[in-house]
Design an enzyme around this catalytic site. Structure first.
Site, short mmCIF file in Angstrom:
data_model
loop_
_atom_site.label_atom_id
_atom_site.label_comp_id
_atom_site.label_asym_id
_atom_site.label_seq_id
_atom_site.Cartn_x
_atom_site.Cartn_y
_atom_site.Cartn_z
CE1 TYR A 194 -0.57 -1.19 -8.34
CE2 TYR A 194 -2.31 0.44 -8.39
CZ TYR A 194 -1.58 -0.51 -7.70
OH TYR A 194 -1.86 -0.78 -6.40
CE LYS A 232 11.62 -2.03 1.19
NZ LYS A 232 11.67 -2.21 2.64
CG ASP A 284 9.73 -1.42 5.36
OD1 ASP A 284 9.97 -0.23 5.05
OD2 ASP A 284 10.64 -2.25 5.54
CG ASP A 298 -4.18 0.77 -4.34
OD1 ASP A 298 -5.19 1.05 -3.68
OD2 ASP A 298 -4.17 -0.08 -5.24
CG ASP A 337 -7.79 1.03 0.60
OD1 ASP A 337 -8.23 2.15 0.27
OD2 ASP A 337 -8.09 -0.02 0.01
#
Ligand code: NAD
Length: 367
Positions: free
Chosen positions: A145, A195, A227, A251, A255
């Protein structure tokens, strides 16, 4: 004389003031039961501040936050202010500057599904019987970000977008310490998400978390690729205690966890900044949801997210663990007793629909 803890109270807009009133009531009960002293300073923020003072985060609000031990935040925004330029709107104009000003680098979101509320989760009952309690610790200031370079321009005749994922080792160490310390106060299991099979960032993340783990031999550390984590969290949320993520992965996964827990009105969130010593942090504590304009002013919002955010404030900014647990236990008791606001009411036998004030009072009394 015992210390007086200074709390900046920024209720904001929509249901913010309604649910904040119940949270303050609960803290009043903490004072009468434990003798803990609080000094509240209520300040305008968001749309209410735009209307009264022309900006979402007025200077005097920020000054009070600076002089406080922690910020108790409601939520900001609503249709009335949606036509303002993006940077002047309540969320962008208040919450983002607050995060930046106080260097809030760690976001903690407990995703709790209570045994009697599993019906509110979209996940099959047999997978979440008995409920679950997963704490997502997300790095908030680094990664994709904010990394540079970041641009969109024509290169070799084609429009091209570039975002850069950057993490310094010190940033990973800082968030890993928060996650390990949080795990020490829970089931002592930490799952670090990365990852590492594809990203250089993932390799540094994993190696650094392994190093930090040496200081926490009582916490069991495991690693998952992001994943796989997205699948396992839905398949077996009960198998997780604390989940540690970089910014983008956190993020998305936080959620996902909020969704499978059931109602937004139940989920609290903490954003932690500078370490104050003794394992405590300056922080901003708020519900995970927004201002719920569809039910604002009706007195029916669920105040539990706001009330649980005060428990996080007591734990992470003030070091008042017994008081924090007393609030969390009282919430559990009231849910077990069958009290439900509209968002979690299913009409099940032994349950009763109540309003914001009634459930707030019941929680206060249960402390
Ligand atoms: P929202 O979270 O306000 O509402 C989504 C749904 O969840 C609504 O149906 C609402 O009634 C319900 N809900 C949320 N909290 C609840 C509670 N405590 N009790 C019962 N039901 C609850 O999200 P939205 O509709 O996307 O956003 C509304 C406004 O809030 C927008 O202006 C948005 O910008 C703002 N917002 C602010 C924050 C913040 O201040 N941190 C976060 C998200 C959204």
């Amino acid at each position: 004389m015992s210390k007086v803890h200074k709390i900046a109270v920024l209720a904001g807009d929509g249901i913010g003031p309604e649910v904040m009133a119940e949270a303050i009531k609960v803290l009043g009960t903490i004072t009468s039961k434990f003798g803990t002293q609080f000094e509240f300073s209520e300040q305008l923020v968001g749309g209410a501040a735009i209307d009264a003072k022309g900006k979402a985060l007025p200077e005097d609000t920020l000054a009070v936050c600076e002089q406080s031990d922690a910020i108790l935040f409601g939520s900001v925004g609503g249709p009335k202010w949606e036509k303002l330029p993006p940077n002047e709107q309540p969320e962008r104009g208040a919450l983002l500057p607050l995060r930046k000003h106080f260097g809030l680098f760690a976001n903690l979101r407990p995703s709790i599904c209570y045994p009697s509320l599993t019906h509110a989760s979209p996940v099959k009952d047999e997978l979440i019987q008995g409920g679950f309690n997963v704490l997502c610790v997300r790095e908030l200031t680094g990664g994709l970000y904010f990394g540079q370079p970041k641009f969109r321009k024509e290169i070799d005749g084609e429009m091209t977008a570039v975002d850069t994922m950057v993490y310094k080792k010190s940033e990973i160490e800082r968030i890993a310490h928060v996650a390990f310390k949080a795990a020490q106060g829970r089931r002592k299991e930490l799952t670090s998400i990365d990852k590492a099979n594809v990203l250089e960032n993932g390799l540094l993340w994993r190696a650094t978390v392994e190093e930090v783990a040496q200081s926490y031999p009582d916490v069991k550390l495991s690693h998952l690729y992001v994943d796989n984590a997205a699948m396992q969290l839905i398949k077996n949320p009960r198998g997780f205690d604390v989940v540690l993520c970089e910014n983008l992965f956190g993020d998305i996964l936080s959620d996902e966890m909020a969704m499978i827990a059931g109602s937004l009105g139940m989920l609290a969130s903490a954003s932690l900044g500078k370490a104050k010593g003794d394992g405590l942090y300056f922080g901003l504590f708020e519900p995970s949801g927004g201002t719920a304009p569809d039910i604002a002013g009706k007195g029916i919002a669920n105040p539990i997210a706001q009330i649980l955010s005060t428990a996080l404030l007591l734990r992470f900014s003030l070091g008042l663990e017994a008081e924090a647990q007393a609030i969390e236990t009282a919430v559990r008791k009231v849910i077990d007793d069958g009290l439900r606001t509209g968002d979690i009411y299913s009409g099940a036998e032994g349950t009763r629909k109540v309003n914001t004030r009634e459930i707030g009072e019941a929680i206060s009394q249960a402390i």
